[in-house]
Design an enzyme around this catalytic site. Structure first.
Site, PDB file in Angstrom:
ATOM      1  N   HIS A 231       0.802  -1.233   0.000  1.00 54.80           N
ATOM      2  CA  HIS A 231       0.000   0.000   0.000  1.00 54.80           C
ATOM      3  C   HIS A 231       0.837   1.286   0.000  1.00 54.80           C
ATOM      4  O   HIS A 231       0.759   2.098  -0.910  1.00 54.80           O
ATOM      5  CB  HIS A 231      -0.880   0.055   1.263  1.00 54.80           C
ATOM      6  CG  HIS A 231      -1.726  -1.146   1.530  1.00 54.80           C
ATOM      7  ND1 HIS A 231      -2.902  -1.390   0.867  1.00 54.80           N
ATOM      8  CD2 HIS A 231      -1.586  -2.160   2.421  1.00 54.80           C
ATOM      9  CE1 HIS A 231      -3.461  -2.491   1.345  1.00 54.80           C
ATOM     10  NE2 HIS A 231      -2.674  -2.988   2.281  1.00 54.80           N
TER      11      HIS A 231
HETATM   12  C1  BDR Z   1      -3.108   0.802   5.312  1.00 53.45           C
HETATM   13  O1  BDR Z   1      -3.313   0.346   6.643  1.00 53.45           O
HETATM   14  C2  BDR Z   1      -2.131  -0.208   7.162  1.00 53.45           C
HETATM   15  O2  BDR Z   1      -2.378  -1.529   7.557  1.00 53.45           O
HETATM   16  C3  BDR Z   1      -1.073  -0.121   6.096  1.00 53.45           C
HETATM   17  O3  BDR Z   1       0.163   0.302   6.644  1.00 53.45           O
HETATM   18  C4  BDR Z   1      -1.614   0.898   5.119  1.00 53.45           C
HETATM   19  O4  BDR Z   1      -1.197   2.216   5.439  1.00 53.45           O
HETATM   20  C5  BDR Z   1      -3.805  -0.146   4.353  1.00 53.45           C
HETATM   21  O5  BDR Z   1      -5.165  -0.188   4.612  1.00 53.45           O
END
Ligand code: BDR
Ligand code: CA
Length: 313
Positions: free
Chosen positions: A243
Site C-alpha cells: 500500500h
Molecule cells: C493501510 O493500513 C495499514 O495496515 C497499512 O500500513 C496501510 O497504510 C492499508 O489499509
C-alpha cells in the site's frame, strides 16, 4: 523534475517501512524534511521506534524522526497486529534503535516546518491515520497555504474496505482527522485500496527483494514474507498489497498511476459505514472536484522503481 520538500507521516507497519526506504533512496526527487509517526498499525511507542529502526538499516541515523499523536482525534485507537504482527514490522528482526527520537512533538514539527516555508512548498504524505496532520492544521491553520499537496494512502472507492466492509484501515481509525485534512481545501491526492490491491508482492517479486542481497534487501524480504501471509490467506491474493510505497512512488513518477479528479466525501457519523470514502466517480452530483483519486497503476514499473531505488541503499 523539481525536488519536493516532503514530510512523511507514518505508522510502520511493513509497508510503511518500505515507503520510508523508497523515500530515503530517492534524494534526487525527494528532500525528506522529517518522518513523523502516529498511532495506527501498532501503538505510537512502536511506530516511532520502528521508523528509527528502518532509518538505521538504511544507514540514515541522521534522519529526524518525531513522535506524534498516541490516539485518534475522537475515537478509540484500533490497531492491526493481526496483519502486521506484535511489533508492527514482524519479519524484519531488527534490534532496538540507537538513534535518538526528536524531542519536539510531531505536530509542532509539522507546524514549524510549514510556517517557515514558502507558500505551496511542502508536500505532506500521511500513510497512516491522519491524526497528526489534522492536529497541525487545527493548531495553526496558517500552515494550510504552505502545503503544496497532501498525498495519502487511504480509502476504498470501488473496492470494499479492509477493516469493515465499508472502510479502509487508515481512514477508519481516524475518520474525523481525514475529514479535517480533506475539508481544509489543500490539493488532495488519495491512493485507495483500488490501487494498492494491484501492487501485489507475488512470490517472484518477493524473491527480487531478497536478491538485492543487502541489509535492506534482507529486511524487506523478511518483512514482506510475513506481511504477505495475511492477504494471501484472507483474500486469496497472489501476494500482499504494498500500500504505502504507492504514495512515495507517486512523488517520484506520477505517470505510474491513473486516476480522476472527483468530489470525495468521508463518512464520520454512521457506525455502520464509519470511515467510508465516497468518490463521485461519474460526477453524478456535479460538485466541484476536491481530490485526485487514483484507481490504477503500472505494477511492473512500480516494482521496477522499488528494486532500482532500494538497490542503492
Ligand atoms: C493501510 O493500513 C495499514 O495496515 C497499512 O500500513 C496501510 O497504510 C492499508 O489499509
Ligand atoms: Ca501505514
Amino acid at each position: 523534475m523539481e525536488k519536493k520538500s516532503v514530510i512523511l507521516d507514518c505508522d510502520p507497519g511493513q509497508d510503511d517501512a518500505v515507503a520510508i526506504l523508497l523515500a530515503l533512496a530517492s534524494e534526487q526527487e525527494i528532500d525528506l524534511l522529517g518522518i513523523t509517526t502516529v498511532a495506527g498499525n501498532v501503538p505510537l511507542s512502536l511506530t516511532e521506534s520502528n521508523a528509527r529502526r528502518i532509518c538505521e538499516v538504511a544507514g540514515r541515523a541522521d534522519m529526524a524522526v518525531f513522535a506524534g499523536a498516541p490516539q485518534p482525534l475522537m475515537r478509540k485507537l484500533v490497531t492491526a497486529e493481526w496483519i502486521h504482527g506484535k511489533t508492527g514490522i514482524d519479519g524484519a528482526d531488527l534490534p532496538d534503535p540507537t538513534m535518538p527520537l526528536q524531542v519536539q512533538h510531531a505536530v509542532d514539527f509539522i507546524v514549524d516546518t510549514c510556517m517557515k516555508a514558502a507558500d505551496k512548498s511542502i508536500t505532506i504524505c500521511p500513510i497512516g491515520p491522519m491524526t497528526n496532520v489534522a492536529l497541525a492544521m487545527m493548531k495553526e491553520p496558517r500552515i494550510i497555504p504552505k502545503i503544496r499537496e497532501v498525498v495519502c494512502m487511504g480509502g476504498a472507492v470501488k473496492e470494499f474496505g479492509n477493516t469493515t466492509p465499508a472502510a479502509e484501515f487508515n481512514i477508519y481509525v481516524d475518520p474525523q482527522a481525514a475529514e479535517v485534512v480533506l475539508s481544509s481545501g489543500v490539493p488532495f491526492v488519495m491512493m485507495p485500496l483500488d490501487v494498492t490491491h494491484k501492487a501485489l508482492v507475488t512470490p517472484e517479486r518477493l524473491q527480487k527483494f531478497k536478491d538485492l542481497n543487502s541489509p535492506v534487501g534482507n529486511v524487506c524480504g523478511g518483512m514482506l514474507d510475513y506481511f504477505n501471509r495475511f492477504d494471501m490467506t484472507r483474500y486469496g491474493f497472489e501476494g500482499g498489497p504494498l500500500h504505502d510505497p504507492c504514495v512515495v512512488a507517486y512523488l517520484i513518477e506520477p505517470e505510474i498511476f491513473k486516476g480522476r479528479n472527483v468530489h470525495l466525501a468521508i463518512e464520520t457519523t454512521s457506525e455502520l459505514t464509519m470511515g467510508q470514502t465516497l468518490a463521485d466517480w461519474w460526477d453524478i452530483q456535479e460538485k466541484t472536484p476536491n481530490a485526485f483519486v487514483c484507481d490504477d497503476l503500472d505494477h511492473d514499473r512500480f516494482f521496477g522503481l522499488l528494486y532500482e531505488r532500494l538497490g542503492k541503499l
